[in-house]
Structure formats: C-alpha cells, structure tokens
Design a protein around this motif. Structure first.
Motif, PDB file in Angstrom:
ATOM      1  N   GLY A   1      19.191  11.741   6.202  1.00  8.28           N
ATOM      2  CA  GLY A   1      18.634  11.239   4.930  1.00  8.28           C
ATOM      3  C   GLY A   1      18.486   9.730   4.927  1.00  8.28           C
ATOM      4  N   VAL A   2      19.468   9.000   5.493  1.00  8.67           N
ATOM      5  CA  VAL A   2      19.405   7.530   5.540  1.00  8.67           C
ATOM      6  C   VAL A   2      18.215   7.073   6.363  1.00  8.67           C
ATOM      7  N   ILE A   3      17.984   7.762   7.522  1.00 10.59           N
ATOM      8  CA  ILE A   3      16.862   7.368   8.389  1.00 10.59           C
ATOM      9  C   ILE A   3      15.531   7.562   7.666  1.00 10.59           C
ATOM     10  N   VAL A   4      15.371   8.769   7.076  1.00 10.14           N
ATOM     11  CA  VAL A   4      14.120   9.044   6.345  1.00 10.14           C
ATOM     12  C   VAL A   4      13.951   8.063   5.182  1.00 10.14           C
ATOM     13  N   GLY A   5      15.059   7.814   4.452  1.00 11.13           N
ATOM     14  CA  GLY A   5      14.992   6.900   3.306  1.00 11.13           C
ATOM     15  C   GLY A   5      14.596   5.496   3.721  1.00 11.13           C
ATOM     16  N   PHE A   6      15.103   5.040   4.871  1.00  8.87           N
ATOM     17  CA  PHE A   6      14.778   3.690   5.337  1.00  8.87           C
ATOM     18  C   PHE A   6      13.289   3.562   5.637  1.00  8.87           C
ATOM     19  N   VAL A   7      12.732   4.617   6.303  1.00  8.10           N
ATOM     20  CA  VAL A   7      11.291   4.600   6.609  1.00  8.10           C
ATOM     21  C   VAL A   7      10.461   4.569   5.320  1.00  8.10           C
ATOM     22  N   LEU A   8      10.853   5.421   4.363  1.00  7.76           N
ATOM     23  CA  LEU A   8      10.119   5.450   3.078  1.00  7.76           C
ATOM     24  C   LEU A   8      10.229   4.118   2.349  1.00  7.76           C
ATOM     25  N   LEU A   9      11.412   3.476   2.469  1.00 13.70           N
ATOM     26  CA  LEU A   9      11.616   2.181   1.813  1.00 13.70           C
ATOM     27  C   LEU A   9      10.692   1.121   2.383  1.00 13.70           C
ATOM     28  N   LEU A  10      10.502   1.128   3.723  1.00 18.19           N
ATOM     29  CA  LEU A  10       9.588   0.169   4.348  1.00 18.19           C
ATOM     30  C   LEU A  10       8.158   0.374   3.851  1.00 18.19           C
ATOM     31  N   ILE A  11       7.745   1.671   3.775  1.00 18.87           N
ATOM     32  CA  ILE A  11       6.386   1.968   3.289  1.00 18.87           C
ATOM     33  C   ILE A  11       6.217   1.490   1.841  1.00 18.87           C
ATOM     34  N   LEU A  12       7.228   1.779   1.020  1.00 17.78           N
ATOM     35  CA  LEU A  12       7.164   1.372  -0.388  1.00 17.78           C
ATOM     36  C   LEU A  12       7.112  -0.140  -0.531  1.00 17.78           C
ATOM     37  N   ALA A  13       7.900  -0.846   0.310  1.00 21.32           N
ATOM     38  CA  ALA A  13       7.918  -2.312   0.247  1.00 21.32           C
ATOM     39  C   ALA A  13       6.542  -2.881   0.561  1.00 21.32           C
ATOM     40  N   PHE A  14       5.855  -2.295   1.564  1.00 19.93           N
ATOM     41  CA  PHE A  14       4.518  -2.773   1.925  1.00 19.93           C
ATOM     42  C   PHE A  14       3.525  -2.553   0.773  1.00 19.93           C
ATOM     43  N   VAL A  15       3.607  -1.342   0.174  1.00 22.87           N
ATOM     44  CA  VAL A  15       2.697  -1.022  -0.946  1.00 22.87           C
ATOM     45  C   VAL A  15       2.934  -1.973  -2.120  1.00 22.87           C
ATOM     46  N   LEU A  16       4.213  -2.192  -2.447  1.00 24.43           N
ATOM     47  CA  LEU A  16       4.537  -3.071  -3.580  1.00 24.43           C
ATOM     48  C   LEU A  16       4.098  -4.508  -3.324  1.00 24.43           C
ATOM     49  N   TYR A  17       4.287  -4.978  -2.093  1.00 26.04           N
ATOM     50  CA  TYR A  17       3.867  -6.352  -1.762  1.00 26.04           C
ATOM     51  C   TYR A  17       2.363  -6.503  -1.944  1.00 26.04           C
ATOM     52  N   ASN A  18       1.606  -5.513  -1.435  1.00 25.79           N
ATOM     53  CA  ASN A  18       0.150  -5.571  -1.539  1.00 25.79           C
ATOM     54  C   ASN A  18      -0.301  -5.562  -3.004  1.00 25.79           C
ATOM     55  N   ARG A  19       0.337  -4.685  -3.798  1.00 26.14           N
ATOM     56  CA  ARG A  19      -0.017  -4.625  -5.233  1.00 26.14           C
ATOM     57  C   ARG A  19       0.345  -5.919  -5.947  1.00 26.14           C
ATOM     58  N   ASN A  20       1.467  -6.503  -5.563  1.00 28.64           N
ATOM     59  CA  ASN A  20       1.906  -7.742  -6.205  1.00 28.64           C
ATOM     60  C   ASN A  20       0.905  -8.861  -5.949  1.00 28.64           C
ATOM     61  N   GLN A  21       0.365  -8.913  -4.730  1.00 32.64           N
ATOM     62  CA  GLN A  21      -0.630  -9.935  -4.410  1.00 32.64           C
ATOM     63  C   GLN A  21      -1.871  -9.767  -5.279  1.00 32.64           C
ATOM     64  N   LEU A  22      -2.316  -8.501  -5.405  1.00 36.68           N
ATOM     65  CA  LEU A  22      -3.492  -8.230  -6.244  1.00 36.68           C
ATOM     66  C   LEU A  22      -3.226  -8.567  -7.713  1.00 36.68           C
ATOM     67  N   LYS A  23      -2.006  -8.232  -8.145  1.00 34.02           N
ATOM     68  CA  LYS A  23      -1.651  -8.485  -9.548  1.00 34.02           C
ATOM     69  C   LYS A  23      -1.606  -9.979  -9.844  1.00 34.02           C
ATOM     70  N   GLN A  24      -1.058 -10.766  -8.885  1.00 30.10           N
ATOM     71  CA  GLN A  24      -0.994 -12.220  -9.082  1.00 30.10           C
ATOM     72  C   GLN A  24      -2.390 -12.816  -9.206  1.00 30.10           C
ATOM     73  N   LYS A  25      -3.307 -12.327  -8.365  1.00 35.81           N
ATOM     74  CA  LYS A  25      -4.677 -12.834  -8.420  1.00 35.81           C
ATOM     75  C   LYS A  25      -5.334 -12.493  -9.760  1.00 35.81           C
ATOM     76  N   ALA A  26      -5.110 -11.226 -10.205  1.00 41.57           N
ATOM     77  CA  ALA A  26      -5.678 -10.811 -11.500  1.00 41.57           C
ATOM     78  C   ALA A  26      -5.084 -11.621 -12.643  1.00 41.57           C
ATOM     79  N   ASN A  27      -3.769 -11.893 -12.570  1.00 37.62           N
ATOM     80  CA  ASN A  27      -3.098 -12.671 -13.624  1.00 37.62           C
ATOM     81  C   ASN A  27      -3.646 -14.087 -13.700  1.00 37.62           C
ATOM     82  N   GLN A  28      -3.911 -14.679 -12.516  1.00 37.09           N
ATOM     83  CA  GLN A  28      -4.459 -16.041 -12.505  1.00 37.09           C
ATOM     84  C   GLN A  28      -5.832 -16.080 -13.184  1.00 37.09           C
TER      85      GLN A  28
END
Length: 706
Positions: A401-428
């Motif tokens: 479970g820890v191994i699978v969770g770590f992989v999913l966490l990396l994927i989620l972190a990438f998605v959130l980072y990408n969305r955050n960049q888009l959100k910052q641009k929209a906010n500006q």
C-alpha cells in the motif's frame, strides 16, 4: 466598588418610561409593542429587576406568538441580562445561548456579537476568566468584521473589566483606555463616562486614590451634564468608597447619603442596596454599630424583596464584619456561614438537577461498560491468536500500500502543480481586470457623489425650514445616492409655498429630472411672480415640456408627480393643486384627502396640454398637513418579512405593498404625537414593514402643523 459594563442600547428616563406604558394601553402594532417591552425591560433592569423580568417575559411571549426570530433572539437576551443581574447565572446562560441560536438563524452579525458579549459577562461573574475572554474576543472579531465601532469599543471595555477582576491591572487599564479613545472619537459622552468610571475603579484597586478620584469626578461631570441620575448615584457611591479608604469618613458618608437620596428619588431599589451597604460600612468604621446594623438590615430587606441573592450574600458578609468588630464572634460566624453558604447555593441550586442527571447517565454508562468488558474479555483471548496470524499478512499489505500510495502521490503532486500554475496565471489576469473595473467604478461613484452634493445644495436648509414651516418634519429617504424625490419651500410676502415632488425614476435619471423641476418651480415663482398653486403647476408643465422637447413622436417620455400648497397663516387659508399626488389634512384625528388632478407634469406627447385645478381650504389652529410621494405606500414587505439579510437587487419584491389604506391609518395614528416623534414613528414602521426587502423607490413624507 461598582463598575460599568457596556451593554448594547440605552435606557430612558422615568418620564419616557411612563409614556411608553401609556402607549401599551393603546391599539398598536406588534413591532411597536415588542419595541416598548424591550425598552422597558432595559430601563427597569438595574432599578427593579423583577419588573424588568416581567416585561422581558411579555416580550418573549409575543415574539413566540408571531414567530419572529429577531424578536425571539432579542427577548431571550433581555431575560438573560436580568437573570445575570439577579445572580441566576445558569438561567442567564441558557437564555443567552437561545438568543445566540436565533441570531445565527437570522444571520444577524450585530446580534451574534451582543450574545457573545453577554456570555463573556456571565463567565466573568463566575470567575471563569479564560472562557469569558474567549467570548469577548469573539464579539470583538465580529464587530471588527462588520465595522461596528461601538461594538469594538464595548468589547475592549468588557475585556478590561475581566482583566480587572483577575487583578491584571496593566492589561485592564490598556483595554479600558483603548475603549475610551474610541468613545471619544465617536463623540459618545455616555461611553466616555463609563470608561472614566471603570479606569477610576482600576486605579483605586491599584492604590492610586488621587488619580482614581480624578477619573470618578470626570465621569460624574458628564452624568450631571446629561442629567443621568442613576449614573450620578453610582459615581457618588464610588467617590464615597475613595473617601472611606482615605479615612475621610464624613465625606464618605455625605457621598453615600447623596447617592441614596437620588436612588430614592428615582425609585431605583437595586441602587439603594449598594448605597445602604456603603453607609453600613462607614458607620462600622465610625463604631456606630446600631446605625450600621440599621442600614445593612434595610439593604438586606430590599435585596430579599427583589430576590437578589448575590446582594443578600454580600450583606451577610458586611453584617459578619460588624459583629466581628463588636467582638460578637458567634454572630459574626453565623453571618459568615450564611454568606458562604448562600454564595455557593446561587450556583449549586441551579446546577444540582443537571448534576444529578449527569450522574445518573454516568452510572448507567458505567454499568453498560462493565457488562461489555466481561463479554469482551473472553473474545479478546480468542482474537489474540487470530491476530498473530493476521499481523504478518497486514504488514505485507501495508508495504504494498505504501508503494502504490507513493506513486499516486507523485502523480497527484504533478497534477496539482500544473493546475496551480494555470490558476496563478488566471488570477493575475483577473486582478488586472478587477483593477480596471475598480478604477471605473470609482470614477462613476465620484461623479454620483458630486451629483449628490449638487442635489443637496438645492434643497432648503434646516434654517430655512425652521423659519418658514415652524412645527414640521421631513422624512426623506432616497433609494440610491441621489434621488428623484425632492422637497421645495419658498416665501412670497406673507405666503409660504411648499411642494413634495416625485420625478420619473430614481437614482441619477431621477436626480436630473429633480434639477429641471426645481428650476421650473423657481422660475414660476421668482420670475413670473405666481403664488396660486394651479397657475404655478401650469407654468412648470410648460417649462418641463419645453425643456425635454416633448411633442408627438419626439422627446423624452419623463415627467413628475407633485403636491403643491400655498399657506396663508394670516388669513388661515390653504390653496392646493396637485399632479396625481393628493394632500392629507388631519383635524381632530380625522383625515380629509384633498384630491389632485389625475395627470402628471409633462408627458403630453400626443394630446392637448391640460390645466390644473386650484382648491382653497379654510384652516384651524392645530390642523396638520401632509404632502408625500408614492414611495412609502408602494414599499413591499409585511409580517412575513422579518429582519434579516437584504435580498439581491435583481430579486423580485416579495410580500405586499404597504398601500394607501395603511398609510392613511398610520398618518391618523401618529398625528397625536409631536412632529419629531411622528418622523421617528414613520421610520420605525417602515423598517418593521420592509424587514429583509429592498427599498424599491425614493420616499418623501412632509408634515406641517398649523
């Protein structure tokens, strides 16, 4: 020492209380009756708490009957304040929490802050200072969010009192002085007097008697200037306490006697308890034990009659000290035990039943737990063996479970980072647009505010109104910053001309029309020297039509309704002409409607311009004349619209119109009062009727007493 907490609202004098009681005997609306119960409950709170409680109970009963959440909250809070004053802290807390719930359901931020403030006072009286400060801080935060400067000042004052009770004098002085500075900026003289009194009390407890006396004297000067006798008595008691600590017994006695005389004059029986107790303590210092006993017994008699058990307890303490000074130790011990026992029972009597309920629940739960433990004991032994076998499997699953969770966490972190960049641009981009919109809005509002200054400049000043109309009121309530309604007053020789004008629309379009109407009225009177209302309206009609270039198929389809009268005070004559809007004449509480022509000023696009009819009425002393626009009668609201958050501007009006039938009844009802009070009653009635509804039109009502 008597300190002063800041409650929301103020109390009235004895004359006003009697006037309110007389109003209760009349046929009045529920909202006005509830308001009177509320004011009387506050007035009697520190003078006759039992009577205060009776008015609070009547207020709660009526609020429940009409299911009005605002008044249910207010009535519960009024009762909570009286119960706390009587030392019934648990009953007070119960009512305060009910009030808080109703205020929260109504989304009434100011009410929520007031309920938190009172809960803070309850816990302070119980010596639960951390809890008390927590509630006062909640009240402060809400007051700051809604910009309620009075509420912020109240919160700092009440927090200062809690620090004072904890003997944290530095923080107490800082909080009370902050409250005092705000009261000074607000011009709140009663609040200043409260602040001076509390700071004086803190300084006295610190041992700085001279500065304490200075603050008490400042507070007393304000009370005297405002004629607040109850407050004067409180200050005389406190000044007497300073003299007592300084050993100046004659001055101490004189001040307490002065306080007692005022309490007896205004019938403040609760205040008599303090003054008589103070005199008892002074007589004790003078070794005049018989007089000391007499004063304290009188104090105790009043306290017992008012069921003020906390004050009875304090009197027992003072009686114990007298007998101890006389070396009558058995009696001293008896009264000390009565003091301690009653003080404990004030809380215990109210909580015993709750404690027994909690104890019974605890015993029941305890037995259930014992049965569960016996049942589970055998099951645990069996489970221990199974647990050992399953632990290894769980560990393996955990690793996977820890191994699978770590992989999913990396994927989620990438998605959130990408969305955050888009959100910052929209906010500006959004911030840039918002800055442009804010700049344009400011320019528009600056223009509208300047238009308001121009419109206010053309309205008759208070000085002119007082000179020309004498006894009058003007209830003027624009819907927006600028208004399509306006009032006009002029004099020609001994004749006074008065008009209430309702232009097409409201806001900026209505304001433009009001300037045209104002200029046309002035031209008709000052240039053409007209004084007959019908002739003036005919001339204004021509001028408006010409100004707006109104003719068949062309021009602006705008105009105005108007009620215009000419008063001749020497001959006691009234001339009237109107475009749609009539005139009401009230004589001996009977209303006569002087009807207007059923066509407006302007808007004659495809028909021949009509002429207005002049009407003459004989006047009698005491007659009252009312001119108005249609805004008051057309306002939506009713009993199903309690006070609450305002609806959006685009929302369709709910409820029903106030209408002219109710408006006529209201005019007759208020006509028996002075003009200033008529203005106040019109305002209160409209607020009660509107409830949560938006104001839909500009409102203008003028009243003149002949």
């Amino acid at each position: 020492m008597i300190f002063t907490t800041n409650a929301f609202g103020a109390t009235s004098g004895a004359a006003k209380a009697d006037s309110l009681k007389r109003l209760l005997e009349q046929e009045i609306g529920d909202s006005l009756r509830l308001t009177i119960y509320h004011k009387l409950s506050h007035y009697y709170m520190r003078m006759d708490p039992k009577q205060s409680l009776a008015y609070g109970s009547q207020e709660l009963e009526l609020a429940a009957a009409i299911d009005d959440k605002y008044w249910l909250a207010t009535a519960n809070l009024d009762i909570a304040k009286v119960q706390n004053y009587l030392g019934n802290h648990l009953e007070s807390e119960e009512k305060a929490r009910k009030a808080l719930l109703f205020f929260q359901q109504s989304d009434d931020a100011a009410g929520i802050a007031e309920a938190y403030s009172h809960l803070g006072r309850i816990y302070g009286d119980r010596d639960e200072y951390a809890k008390s400060l927590e509630f006062h801080l909640k009240a402060l935060n809400i007051s700051e969010k809604i910009g309620d400067q009075q509420g912020i000042a109240h919160a700092h004052n009440n927090m200062g009192i809690i620090y004072w009770m904890q003997k944290d004098y530095d923080n107490a002085l800082a909080a009370c002085r902050k409250s005092l500075d705000m009261k000074e900026q607000l011009g709140d003289r009663i609040g200043l007097s409260t602040g001076y009194n509390n700071i004086g009390g803190i300084l006295l407890d610190k041992g700085d008697q001279e500065q304490a006396m200075q603050y008490f004297q400042r507070s007393l000067e304000i009370k005297k200037a405002l004629g607040l006798k109850r407050g004067m008595a409180l200050l005389y008691n406190n000044i007497g306490t300073v003299y007592l600590e300084q050993g100046q017994l004659n001055k101490a006695r004189q001040n307490h006697q002065q306080a007692l005389a005022i309490q007896e004059e205004i019938g403040n029986r609760f205040g008599m308890i303090y003054s008589l107790r103070g005199l008892g303590e002074i007589y004790t210092e003078e070794k005049k034990y018989a007089q000391a006993l007499g004063a304290l017994q009188k104090s105790n008699k009043i306290a017992r009659m008012l069921e003020a058990r906390s004050e009875v307890s304090e009197n027992y303490r003072s009686l114990s000290e007298i007998y101890q000074a006389r070396r009558m130790y058995r009696e001293a011990l008896n009264f000390h035990e009565l003091y301690a026992g009653l003080k404990d029972s004030i809380f215990n009597e109210q909580s015993n039943e709750r404690i027994e309920d909690m104890k019974a629940k605890y015993e029941s739960e305890k037995k259930e737990r014992e049965i569960d433990l016996l049942t589970k004991d055998n099951a645990i032994r069996e489970l221990e063996m199974a647990k050992k076998d399953s632990d290894l499997k769980r560990q393996q699953l955990l690793i996977y479970g820890v191994i699978v969770g770590f992989v999913l966490l990396l994927i989620l972190a990438f998605v959130l980072y990408n969305r955050n960049q888009l959100k910052q641009k929209a906010n500006q981009e959004l911030e840039a647009r918002n800055r442009i919109i804010a700049k344009k809005n400011k320019q528009i509002m600056d223009s509208i505010n300047y238009a308001q200054q121009i419109q206010e400049a053309i309205l008759p000043s208070e000085k002119i109104l007082a000179r020309e109309l004498k006894d009058h009121f003007i209830y003027y309530l624009p819907r927006d910053v600028v208004s399509g309604d306006f009032f006009w007053v002029d004099r020609v020789d001994n004749l006074v001309l008065v008009a209430a004008v309702d232009c097409t629309g409201h806001g900026v379009p209505g304001a433009f029309m009001s300037i045209i109407g104002y200029n046309q009225l002035n031209q008709a009177v000052k240039e053409h020297r007209l004084t007959e209302p019908a002739a003036i309206l005919n001339e204004v009609n021509k001028g408006v039509t010409a100004s707006l270039r109104q003719k068949a198929g062309e021009g602006v389809k705008d105009g105005m309704d108007i009620a215009l009268c000419c008063l001749d005070p020497d001959r006691m004559k009234l001339q009237f002409a109107g475009a749609f809007n009539p005139l009401y004449l009230v004589r001996n509480r009977e209303l006569t409607e002087i009807k207007a022509n059923r066509f407006p000023i302007g808007i004659f696009l495809e028909e021949e311009m009509k002429t207005f009819t002049n009407q003459t009425i004989d006047l009698e002393p005491g007659d009252q004349i009312y001119l108005f626009s249609d805004g008051y009668a057309d306002q939506f609201g009713g009993p199903d619209n309690p006070p609450g958050p305002l609806t959006g501007l685009s929302a369709k009006p709910a409820g029903k119109k106030f209408n002219y039938r109710r408006f006529k009844q209201l005019i007759v009802e208020i006509s028996q009062h002075p003009m200033a009070q008529q203005h106040a009653l019109l305002d209160q009635t409209l607020l009660d009727w509107r409830g949560s509804q938006e104001q839909i039109d500009d409102i203008l009502v003028m009243g003149i007493r002949v």
